[in-house]
Design a protein around this motif. Structure first.
Motif, PDB file in Angstrom:
ATOM      1  N   ALA A   1       0.883  -1.139  -0.004  1.00  0.00           N
ATOM      2  CA  ALA A   1       0.046  -0.242  -0.023  1.00  0.00           C
ATOM      3  C   ALA A   1       0.772   1.180  -0.070  1.00  0.00           C
ATOM      4  CB  ALA A   1      -0.955   0.033   1.229  1.00  0.00           C
ATOM      5  N   ASP A   2       0.381   2.370  -0.613  1.00  0.00           N
ATOM      6  CA  ASP A   2       1.028   3.581  -0.715  1.00  0.00           C
ATOM      7  C   ASP A   2       0.354   4.803  -0.808  1.00  0.00           C
ATOM      8  OD1 ASP A   2       3.369   5.203  -1.260  1.00  0.00           O
ATOM      9  OD2 ASP A   2       3.426   4.966  -3.425  1.00  0.00           O
ATOM     10  N   GLY A   3      -0.463   4.792   0.439  1.00  0.00           N
ATOM     11  CA  GLY A   3      -1.404   5.828   0.573  1.00  0.00           C
ATOM     12  C   GLY A   3      -2.662   5.864  -0.040  1.00  0.00           C
ATOM     13  N   TYR A   4      -3.223   6.965   0.004  1.00  0.00           N
ATOM     14  CA  TYR A   4      -4.541   7.092  -0.810  1.00  0.00           C
ATOM     15  C   TYR A   4      -4.564   7.829  -2.085  1.00  0.00           C
ATOM     16  CZ  TYR A   4      -6.383   6.084   3.941  1.00  0.00           C
ATOM     17  OH  TYR A   4      -6.649   5.325   5.319  1.00  0.00           O
ATOM     18  N   VAL A   5      -5.526   7.473  -3.141  1.00  0.00           N
ATOM     19  CA  VAL A   5      -5.658   8.132  -4.398  1.00  0.00           C
ATOM     20  C   VAL A   5      -6.231   9.615  -3.832  1.00  0.00           C
ATOM     21  CG1 VAL A   5      -7.255   8.493  -6.331  1.00  0.00           C
ATOM     22  CG2 VAL A   5      -6.142   6.076  -5.637  1.00  0.00           C
TER      23      VAL A   5
ATOM     24  N   ASP B   1      -9.265   5.862  -2.339  1.00  0.00           N
ATOM     25  CA  ASP B   1      -9.240   4.453  -2.560  1.00  0.00           C
ATOM     26  C   ASP B   1      -7.588   4.069  -2.142  1.00  0.00           C
ATOM     27  OD1 ASP B   1     -11.450   3.305  -3.689  1.00  0.00           O
ATOM     28  OD2 ASP B   1     -10.853   4.127  -5.666  1.00  0.00           O
ATOM     29  N   ILE B   2      -7.075   3.003  -2.070  1.00  0.00           N
ATOM     30  CA  ILE B   2      -5.793   2.847  -1.599  1.00  0.00           C
ATOM     31  C   ILE B   2      -4.934   2.578  -3.009  1.00  0.00           C
ATOM     32  CG2 ILE B   2      -4.046   1.099  -0.471  1.00  0.00           C
ATOM     33  CD1 ILE B   2      -6.621   0.151   0.923  1.00  0.00           C
ATOM     34  N   LYS B   3      -4.089   3.163  -2.865  1.00  0.00           N
ATOM     35  CA  LYS B   3      -2.795   3.108  -3.857  1.00  0.00           C
ATOM     36  C   LYS B   3      -1.689   2.118  -3.625  1.00  0.00           C
ATOM     37  CE  LYS B   3      -1.091   7.286  -4.061  1.00  0.00           C
ATOM     38  NZ  LYS B   3      -0.425   8.513  -4.418  1.00  0.00           N
TER      39      LYS B   3
ATOM     40  N   ARG C   1     -12.077   4.825   1.518  1.00  0.00           N
ATOM     41  CA  ARG C   1     -13.487   5.386   1.230  1.00  0.00           C
ATOM     42  C   ARG C   1     -14.327   4.134   1.191  1.00  0.00           C
ATOM     43  NH1 ARG C   1     -16.026   4.482  -3.536  1.00  0.00           N
ATOM     44  NH2 ARG C   1     -14.907   3.416  -5.224  1.00  0.00           N
ATOM     45  N   LEU C   2     -15.666   4.392   1.772  1.00  0.00           N
ATOM     46  CA  LEU C   2     -16.729   3.459   1.815  1.00  0.00           C
ATOM     47  C   LEU C   2     -17.353   2.822   0.496  1.00  0.00           C
ATOM     48  CD1 LEU C   2     -18.548   4.688   4.928  1.00  0.00           C
ATOM     49  CD2 LEU C   2     -16.653   2.821   4.958  1.00  0.00           C
ATOM     50  N   SER C   3     -17.566   1.811   0.272  1.00  0.00           N
ATOM     51  CA  SER C   3     -18.006   1.060  -0.928  1.00  0.00           C
ATOM     52  C   SER C   3     -19.217   0.045  -0.230  1.00  0.00           C
ATOM     53  CB  SER C   3     -17.207   0.417  -1.830  1.00  0.00           C
ATOM     54  OG  SER C   3     -16.315   1.190  -2.149  1.00  0.00           O
TER      55      SER C   3
ATOM     56  N   ASN D   1      -9.834  -2.052  -2.958  1.00  0.00           N
ATOM     57  CA  ASN D   1      -9.517  -2.058  -1.635  1.00  0.00           C
ATOM     58  C   ASN D   1      -9.785  -3.274  -0.852  1.00  0.00           C
ATOM     59  OD1 ASN D   1      -9.175   0.893  -2.206  1.00  0.00           O
ATOM     60  ND2 ASN D   1     -11.482   1.378  -1.858  1.00  0.00           N
ATOM     61  N   ASN D   2     -10.351  -4.089  -1.226  1.00  0.00           N
ATOM     62  CA  ASN D   2     -10.734  -5.550  -0.577  1.00  0.00           C
ATOM     63  C   ASN D   2      -9.841  -6.409  -1.009  1.00  0.00           C
ATOM     64  OD1 ASN D   2     -14.230  -4.760  -0.226  1.00  0.00           O
ATOM     65  ND2 ASN D   2     -12.523  -4.060   1.018  1.00  0.00           N
ATOM     66  N   VAL D   3      -8.630  -6.100  -1.061  1.00  0.00           N
ATOM     67  CA  VAL D   3      -7.640  -7.371  -1.430  1.00  0.00           C
ATOM     68  C   VAL D   3      -6.533  -7.219  -0.520  1.00  0.00           C
ATOM     69  CG1 VAL D   3      -7.984  -7.111  -4.043  1.00  0.00           C
ATOM     70  CG2 VAL D   3      -6.183  -5.685  -3.024  1.00  0.00           C
ATOM     71  N   GLY D   4      -5.488  -8.366  -0.510  1.00  0.00           N
ATOM     72  CA  GLY D   4      -4.557  -8.473   0.446  1.00  0.00           C
ATOM     73  C   GLY D   4      -3.547  -7.492   0.247  1.00  0.00           C
ATOM     74  N   SER D   5      -3.244  -6.606   1.194  1.00  0.00           N
ATOM     75  CA  SER D   5      -2.274  -5.733   0.984  1.00  0.00           C
ATOM     76  C   SER D   5      -1.444  -5.527   2.287  1.00  0.00           C
ATOM     77  CB  SER D   5      -2.707  -4.374   0.259  1.00  0.00           C
ATOM     78  OG  SER D   5      -3.335  -3.792   1.329  1.00  0.00           O
ATOM     79  N   SER D   6      -0.492  -4.580   2.279  1.00  0.00           N
ATOM     80  CA  SER D   6       0.034  -4.172   3.543  1.00  0.00           C
ATOM     81  C   SER D   6      -0.725  -3.172   4.468  1.00  0.00           C
ATOM     82  CB  SER D   6       1.493  -3.666   3.358  1.00  0.00           C
ATOM     83  OG  SER D   6       1.336  -2.450   2.464  1.00  0.00           O
ATOM     84  N   TYR D   7      -1.925  -2.636   3.739  1.00  0.00           N
ATOM     85  CA  TYR D   7      -2.696  -1.816   4.460  1.00  0.00           C
ATOM     86  C   TYR D   7      -3.409  -2.479   5.559  1.00  0.00           C
ATOM     87  CZ  TYR D   7      -6.173   1.777   4.920  1.00  0.00           C
ATOM     88  OH  TYR D   7      -7.037   2.887   5.717  1.00  0.00           O
TER      89      TYR D   7
END
Length: 909
Positions: free
Chosen positions: A707-711, A729-731, A821-823, A830-836
């Motif tokens: 993850a690299d911050g937000y859009v 969204d997550i970048k 952001r909510l969806s 956003n709903n994927v495996g990431s360091s976030y």
């Protein structure tokens, strides 16, 4: 508590050294009987010992394995659920699940009551585990039960205790008003129209109409604040002429946290009830022949709500507070088309289920000293039979739910019905039945000349498991162990076992597992100052190979299954069920582990203090895994093969101090373990980029995007390939700089620091008062928190929202947001495996504490009472962690872990 005992006995006797990490235990040739009880030599190995007593009895839980937490170097526990009867934790020894051995026989018993235990020993290195052949690679947890006191006379002990359990931290769902507000926001973010009107949101927040605008706190509706726990135990042990005995009878009841319904004539709670009986009997049949009989029986009943069982917890995490009222105005269960299975109904209107478990065994052993034939020779034989069955009693039923509907014109109320109400079924079936037969014959020889001692043991055992309709699984192991001690200074030991399993193909069923080690007792050297600060000092090292059987059921044979789909023939037509290949056969062998261990043990200040350190490297080969370099064109799943190789290495330290100042005695001890794993070979294909490779990574590594911050601006990236981004969204980091985020950007995200787990206990006693506390902790533990309980509005958009979603990304919270952001529903970016979603699940827990007072005196002596001990103890009392939303150990996705507060008394006669 962990007890360390350093005693230097006269040179004509053996050295006895007991402590966590090493046990030195040999006997003179005239007393070889003591060695035959465990059939293993312990001069060199890295072994941890936890003696019976307060370490077990001060922990008020139904699973004895919870008492091991934080007490032994190299071993830690992780508990996933607090449900009564199922709350046994996962026991991990140097990164692996160890073999459980009770009184020398492999078997996993959870119904052992604390008073039965004499000691728990962890066997960690190759020398101590090679005797278990193809089942020793993961280490061994050795439980030894009491055999009765040797001195003439008897003693009787009765204890009663009762307490309360309550839940540790649970995830908190949004209130109905917050849920509706955030749900509307999520819809707008997705370019859709809100569905909750301002009037509805105001109604949810005001609570003015709880039927049309419900705001249900499901945890409060379903669960009680606490539940009772009680346990009663009777023990007797003693010796009379040539017989010594230990007898124990134990009753335990732990109620669950579900609220009852007064009208029900049956129990719908998650209660657990257990009876345990054990008797250990030793008899000196002749001057040279000794016999022993161990009998054990346990009956346990575990209750739960009918049919859906503990899906209640899943439902709570999936059901918004605004979904429906618990009850409608007419008293019927609330529900609707989306939520037709009322949670309260699941708890008290679905009938009940009961799992009844009964198990028991009988052990018989005979040992004869053969000094009349050959001095120092002995023989031993023992057999055991164990049986366990699990019966399910199902008295479930279905219920209906109703949705209140108000006619907008007339204002009349009506109800829409969902579901079908049924009567209770009355089914019973034995759903699991296990049997186990064990037989062993052993012989040994001990000899001593001029302070040099030789001990040799040879043994052969057969163990046969039968589970339900499967063919028996037979383990056959023969071994030879030799120990040679030179004037108690230098000890050389070697063990070799030849071990096999009939479920593997002939030619791969058996393997040889050798191990050896040596130690140097520097404190027995002439140059060692016996009167100095340092009292005992020992260096030791071991090396060897041990095996690990994976429970593959005749994997080398072709097998077939019915497809479930029918082929139709004739003019009828008639349906004929099809058959297909179940999987490819694979001729596998046991996995292997090559273990190296080096350690140091010392005692100082008149043996009031001790330190022990171990360094180990365990290399695992022939690890079963699915082939990595394979084509999906095969059209069938690839089988498991002996392809993998990995390594586990680490450091373990234990230290302690015990002393007394005046009338105050005190002790403090602690242990810390650091483990690092590494994948050496996994048959993966050549990766396009180095960061995609799993070779060289820890075995427990987590993988995903970085993850690299937000859009900040719609359309900005990089984001998941094919996704059109919006602000919030997550970048992700585009590791290969190709402009898209896909499988080529997946990398290790869980860190590679060694896992560190530790424990320390301290206590003091003053006259008749005793106080002890135990802390357990773990650090460098990373978890990926995703899915249920973490992501908002899942389950196709009908799922729940939680308090963490209040801090979602909005233009106003862009610099402080901790959630994107909510969806509504799944978000492919956003709903994927990431360091976030990685969190540090480190914690320090006050695992156990006890305060006790002993009553003694002439009055008690007059009524033939030796002692009355009053105590108050507790488990899981405090937790310190950066994770505040849920318990870092159990993660709060199941029946919550429990805090126990307990009090009672023990009377000794």
């Amino acid at each position: 508590m962990i007890s360390y005992l350093y005693h230097t006995i006269r040179r004509q006797k053996r050295l006895l050294l007991l402590h966590t990490g090493i046990v030195i235990f040999t006997v003179a040739s005239g007393n070889a009987q003591e060695k035959t009880d465990s059939l293993q030599l312990r001069q060199v190995s890295a072994i941890g010992v936890l003696e019976g007593g307060k370490a077990f009895t001060s922990n008020p839980t139904s699973s004895i394995y919870n008492a091991l937490s934080g007490r032994l170097a190299g071993l830690y526990t992780l508990q996933g659920t607090g449900q009564p009867g199922l709350d046994a934790p996962n026991v991990i020894l140097r990164g692996r699940v160890p073999l459980i051995v009770v009184d020398g026989i492999p078997r996993d018993l959870t119904g052992i009551n604390p008073e039965q235990i004499a000691s728990v020993t962890v066997l960690k290195d190759a020398l101590s585990t090679a005797m278990y052949g193809n089942r020793g690679a993961n280490g061994v947890l050795l439980i030894t039960t009491k055999k009765g006191k040797k001195a003439a006379g008897y003693s009787f002990e009765a204890s009663a205790q009762t307490g309360l359990s309550s839940s540790l931290k649970e995830r908190k769902a949004l209130s109905a008003g917050d849920y509706a507000t955030l749900y509307n926001e999520a819809l707008r973010n997705d370019g859709r129209q809100p569905i909750y009107t301002p009037e509805a949101i105001a109604g949810y927040k005001s609570g003015s109409d709880p039927f049309l605008f419900p705001n249900v706190n499901w945890n409060d509706q379903i669960f009680k604040n606490n539940a009772p726990f009680s346990r009663y135990n009777l023990n007797s042990e003693g010796s009379d002429k040539n017989v010594n005995y230990f007898i124990s009878l134990d009753y335990l009841k732990q109620e669950g946290l579900l609220k009852p319904l007064a009208q029900n004539t049956y129990n719908t709670n998650t209660d657990y009830e257990r009876f345990v009986f054990r008797t250990n009997l030793e008899m000196q049949l002749t001057p040279r022949l000794k016999g022993s009989i161990n009998l054990y029986s346990s009956i346990g009943d575990q209750n739960s709500p009918g049919s859906t069982g503990l899906l209640i917890y899943n439902s709570i995490l999936n059901t918004p507070s605004s979904a429906y009222p618990v009850l409608n105005p007419d008293g019927s269960l609330g529900g609707n088309a989306l939520f037709s299975n009322n949670i309260y109904g699941q708890s008290v209107y679905r009938g009940y289920q009961r799992n009844s478990t009964s198990d028991g065994f009988g052990d018989l052993a005979l040992t004869r000293q053969m000094d009349d034939v050959w001095k120092g020779w002995w023989i031993k034989a023992n057999i055991s039979f164990y049986a366990k069955s699990l019966q399910l009693i199902d008295r479930s039923k279905n219920f209906q739910t109703f949705q209140l509907q108000i006619d907008p014109v007339t204002g009349q109320a009506s109800y829409q019905r969902y579901g079908t109400q049924t009567s209770q079924v009355n089914n019973s079936a034995v759903i699991n039945r296990n049997q186990q037969f064990f037989a062993e014959g052993a012989t040994g020889y001990s000899h001593e000349v001029d302070g040099n001692k030789l001990d040799v043991v040879m043994a052969y055992n057969l163990q046969s498991y039968r589970s339900n309709s499967q063919l028996p699984q037979n383990f056959n192991t023969g071994r030879v162990s030799a120990n040679y001690s030179i004037k108690d200074k230098y000890v050389l030991e070697a063990t070799g076992s030849y071990s096999g399993n009939n479920w593997y193909k002939k030619g791969k069923q058996y393997d040889f597992y050798p191990a050896g080690g040596l130690s140097w007792n520097l404190n027995n050297e002439d140059f060692f100052n016996q009167d100095g600060f340092l009292n005992t000092l020992k260096l030791r090292t071991t090396y060897g190979k041990v095996g690990m059987i994976d429970p593959l059921y005749y994997a080398y044979l072709y097998s077939y299954v019915n497809t479930g789909n029918a082929y139709y023939f004739g003019t009828g037509p008639s349906a004929v069920q099809g058959t297909q290949e179940a999987g490819l056969p694979s001729s596998v062998a046991a996995s292997k582990s090559t273990k190296f261990d080096a350690g140091l043990d010392m005692g100082f200040a008149n043996n009031r203090g001790y330190v022990q350190a171990d360094y180990f490297i365990n290399t695992y080969t022939d690890v079963l895994q699915i082939r990595g370099q394979a084509s999906s064109l095969l059209g069938i799943a690839y089988p498991l093969e002996n392809l993998g190789k990995s390594r586990m290495s680490g450091l373990e330290f234990t230290a302690g101090w015990k002393d007394k100042i005046g009338d105050v005695g005190y002790h403090i001890s602690g242990n810390v373990s650091m483990n690092r794993s590494k994948i050496i070979e996994n048959d993966e294909p050549k990766m396009p980029y180095s960061w995609m490779s799993k070779k060289g990574q820890p075995m427990e590594q987590l993988y995903g995007y970085m993850a690299d911050g937000y859009v900040q601006t719609a359309g900005e990236g990089p984001v998941v390939e094919g996704y059109k981004s919006q602000a919030g969204d997550i970048k992700y980091k585009d590791l290969n700089n190709d402009g898209v985020i896909n499988q080529y950007d997946v990398t290790a995200i869980g860190g590679n620091k060694p896992l560190v787990y530790y424990g320390f206990n301290l206590g003091f006693d003053y006259k008749n008062f005793e106080v002890s506390v135990l802390f357990q902790g773990i650090t460098n533990r990373n978890i990926m928190v995703t899915g249920l309980g973490e992501w908002a509005f899942q389950n196709n958009g009908t799922g729940n929202g939680f308090e963490q979603h209040l801090n979602r990304w909005t233009p106003e919270t862009a610099s402080t947001a901790s959630y994107p952001r909510l969806s509504v529903g799944p978000n492919i970016n956003n709903n994927v495996g990431s360091s976030y979603w990685i969190q540090k699940a480190n914690f320090l827990r006050l695992k156990n504490a006890e305060i006790a007072y002993k009553l003694q005196g002439s009055f008690l002596e007059k009524i033939k009472v030796k002692q009355v001990r009053l105590f108050v103890n507790g488990a899981n009392l405090l937790t310190f962690s950066k994770i505040k939303r849920f318990d870092p150990e159990g993660l709060s996705l199941d029946y919550p872990l429990q805090r126990m507060i307990n009090g009672g008394l023990t009377v000794k006669f």
